[in-house]
Design an enzyme around this catalytic site. Sequence first.
Site, PDB file in Angstrom:
ATOM      1  N   TYR A  46     -16.955  17.827 -13.237  1.00 26.25           N
ATOM      2  CA  TYR A  46     -17.421  16.439 -13.399  1.00 26.25           C
ATOM      3  C   TYR A  46     -18.387  16.066 -12.258  1.00 26.25           C
ATOM      4  O   TYR A  46     -18.149  16.398 -11.091  1.00 26.25           O
ATOM      5  CB  TYR A  46     -16.191  15.521 -13.388  1.00 26.25           C
ATOM      6  CG  TYR A  46     -16.521  14.064 -13.488  1.00 26.25           C
ATOM      7  CD1 TYR A  46     -16.926  13.509 -14.696  1.00 26.25           C
ATOM      8  CD2 TYR A  46     -16.443  13.231 -12.378  1.00 26.25           C
ATOM      9  CE1 TYR A  46     -17.245  12.161 -14.787  1.00 26.25           C
ATOM     10  CE2 TYR A  46     -16.755  11.883 -12.468  1.00 26.25           C
ATOM     11  CZ  TYR A  46     -17.160  11.363 -13.672  1.00 26.25           C
ATOM     12  OH  TYR A  46     -17.473  10.038 -13.760  1.00 26.25           O
ATOM     13  N   ARG A  62       0.847  -1.207   0.000  1.00 20.17           N
ATOM     14  CA  ARG A  62       0.000   0.000   0.000  1.00 20.17           C
ATOM     15  C   ARG A  62       0.876   1.249   0.000  1.00 20.17           C
ATOM     16  O   ARG A  62       0.575   2.250  -0.648  1.00 20.17           O
ATOM     17  CB  ARG A  62      -0.949  -0.013   1.205  1.00 20.17           C
ATOM     18  CG  ARG A  62      -1.667   1.312   1.410  1.00 20.17           C
ATOM     19  CD  ARG A  62      -2.972   1.235   2.204  1.00 20.17           C
ATOM     20  NE  ARG A  62      -2.953   0.311   3.312  1.00 20.17           N
ATOM     21  CZ  ARG A  62      -2.366   0.522   4.498  1.00 20.17           C
ATOM     22  NH1 ARG A  62      -1.728   1.659   4.732  1.00 20.17           N
ATOM     23  NH2 ARG A  62      -2.414  -0.400   5.445  1.00 20.17           N
ATOM     24  N   LYS A 119      -9.803   6.922 -18.764  1.00 18.02           N
ATOM     25  CA  LYS A 119     -10.184   7.442 -20.073  1.00 18.02           C
ATOM     26  C   LYS A 119      -8.983   7.368 -21.016  1.00 18.02           C
ATOM     27  O   LYS A 119      -8.519   6.297 -21.306  1.00 18.02           O
ATOM     28  CB  LYS A 119     -10.730   8.861 -19.913  1.00 18.02           C
ATOM     29  CG  LYS A 119     -11.731   9.025 -18.744  1.00 18.02           C
ATOM     30  CD  LYS A 119     -13.049   8.327 -18.946  1.00 18.02           C
ATOM     31  CE  LYS A 119     -13.900   8.248 -17.693  1.00 18.02           C
ATOM     32  NZ  LYS A 119     -14.124   9.489 -16.972  1.00 18.02           N
ATOM     33  N   ASP A 172      -8.305  19.252 -13.547  1.00 21.97           N
ATOM     34  CA  ASP A 172      -8.652  17.920 -14.047  1.00 21.97           C
ATOM     35  C   ASP A 172      -8.355  17.934 -15.544  1.00 21.97           C
ATOM     36  O   ASP A 172      -9.016  18.627 -16.319  1.00 21.97           O
ATOM     37  CB  ASP A 172     -10.140  17.647 -13.772  1.00 21.97           C
ATOM     38  CG  ASP A 172     -10.566  16.239 -14.190  1.00 21.97           C
ATOM     39  OD1 ASP A 172      -9.956  15.685 -15.124  1.00 21.97           O
ATOM     40  OD2 ASP A 172     -11.536  15.719 -13.611  1.00 21.97           O
TER      41      ASP A 172
HETATM   42  C1  PLP Z   1     -14.493   9.861 -15.651  1.00 20.65           C
HETATM   43  C2  PLP Z   1     -14.039  11.163 -15.094  1.00 20.65           C
HETATM   44  C3  PLP Z   1     -13.697  11.300 -13.740  1.00 20.65           C
HETATM   45  C4  PLP Z   1     -13.829  10.161 -12.747  1.00 20.65           C
HETATM   46  O1  PLP Z   1     -12.950   9.117 -13.003  1.00 20.65           O
HETATM   47  P1  PLP Z   1     -13.241   7.565 -12.659  1.00 20.65           P
HETATM   48  O2  PLP Z   1     -12.027   6.895 -13.174  1.00 20.65           O
HETATM   49  O3  PLP Z   1     -14.520   7.186 -13.349  1.00 20.65           O
HETATM   50  O4  PLP Z   1     -13.386   7.486 -11.174  1.00 20.65           O
HETATM   51  C5  PLP Z   1     -13.224  12.527 -13.315  1.00 20.65           C
HETATM   52  N1  PLP Z   1     -13.116  13.580 -14.148  1.00 20.65           N
HETATM   53  C6  PLP Z   1     -13.467  13.499 -15.446  1.00 20.65           C
HETATM   54  C7  PLP Z   1     -13.346  14.693 -16.317  1.00 20.65           C
HETATM   55  C8  PLP Z   1     -13.933  12.292 -15.967  1.00 20.65           C
HETATM   56  O5  PLP Z   1     -14.281  12.223 -17.260  1.00 20.65           O
END
Ligand code: PLP
Length: 379
Positions: A98, A46, A195, A170
């Site tokens: 988001y 961890r 993503k 982000d």
């Molecule tokens: C999908 C997404 C998240 C969250 O990520 P997860 O991997 O689904 O927890 C955060 N910010 C943006 C812009 C996203 O598209």
Amino acid sequence: MSDWTNVIQAATIHDPLSGAVNTPIQLSSTFNQTDFDHFGHFDYARSGNPTRESGEKAVAALEHGKYGYLFSTGMAAISSVLFTLSAGDDIVVSKHVYGGTFRILSDILPRWGITHTLVDFGDLDAVKAAIKPETKALYIETPSNPVLKITDIRAIVAIAKDNDLITIADNTFLSPFLQNPLDLGVDIVVHSATKFLAGHSDILAGAVVTNNSDLADKIYFIQNAVGATLGVLDTWLLLRGIKTLGVRMTQSSQSAQKIAQYLEGHDKVARVLYPGLATHEGYTIHQSQSKSGGAVLSFDVGSADNAKVVVEALTIPIFSVSLGAVETIISYPPKMSHAELNVEELKDTGITPGLLRFSVGLEDVNDLIADLEQALALI
Ligand SMILES: *Cc1c(COP(=O)(O)O)cnc(C)c1O
């Protein structure tokens, strides 16, 4: 060094023991200590393990940062950054943030005395006006989801520096191949690595990168304490995905540009939202801070009924939540990513009933356009 070379070098970390080209998957939760008084670099997985460390170095290098951390999901990464705040602190957040981030900010952090203020980050005076004595950070997302609003990263960083605040960005929508917020003065970059970074709709993963050693210490403390870390198998898949980030982002964003131009000229399409179009309100700012418009666009077909017809008629894209994969994904934000918003909130954030989000994959762009053509002909 070119970003193309950086991607391959960052994701291809050889095993020093065997010379294996790819990072070994080290399935060990604990590590043997050879010295009673001095423990080695790894003790318990961890806290750190060799596979995750390779992945963390890779995402740090991609974002031009010194310190990288990998988490089990994007939300685990974002939450861990937000957990650096304390009771009494406020954070000013883009109102186009988001949905999952909004849920943490509105349903969890207030119970711990951490508040937030939602602002349209396109209005810099409104951002300045939202800053209070207890404000600690500005939180941006550009382009935003799903309306592709652009935030001027440099301008927000300047406001943050004037007020002694940190900036968090982000960067999921463009990936580090197309935009590097740390280079523009942002303090912390977060990603849903689920993503574009991983890129294949296979794993969930999250990343945090910073150049600031104090912030890095705080994030590492939380990563180790809370334990929402990325597992070694998923780290390996993430590294595998990252190797093709450059070619995927280049190809998909070229296709997205062509599709956006095609849709802009279509009489059944009321509105196309894509920051690579000169008609987009954030075009000039976007050009100044990113390499291209990216692989995601949204378009409005006029009504929910029309959206249903188009989605049901398309044969190539998959209809689902998520984005940033080798296959094209079409989503219906009012019922998917933004289902929790009421009619007023949807209207306020520009999510109209006919809005569809299109994450362009690696299929032939002419096939995708032909598919859209036959589907749009039905409305
Ligand atoms: C999908 C997404 C998240 C969250 O990520 P997860 O991997 O689904 O927890 C955060 N910010 C943006 C812009 C996203 O598209």
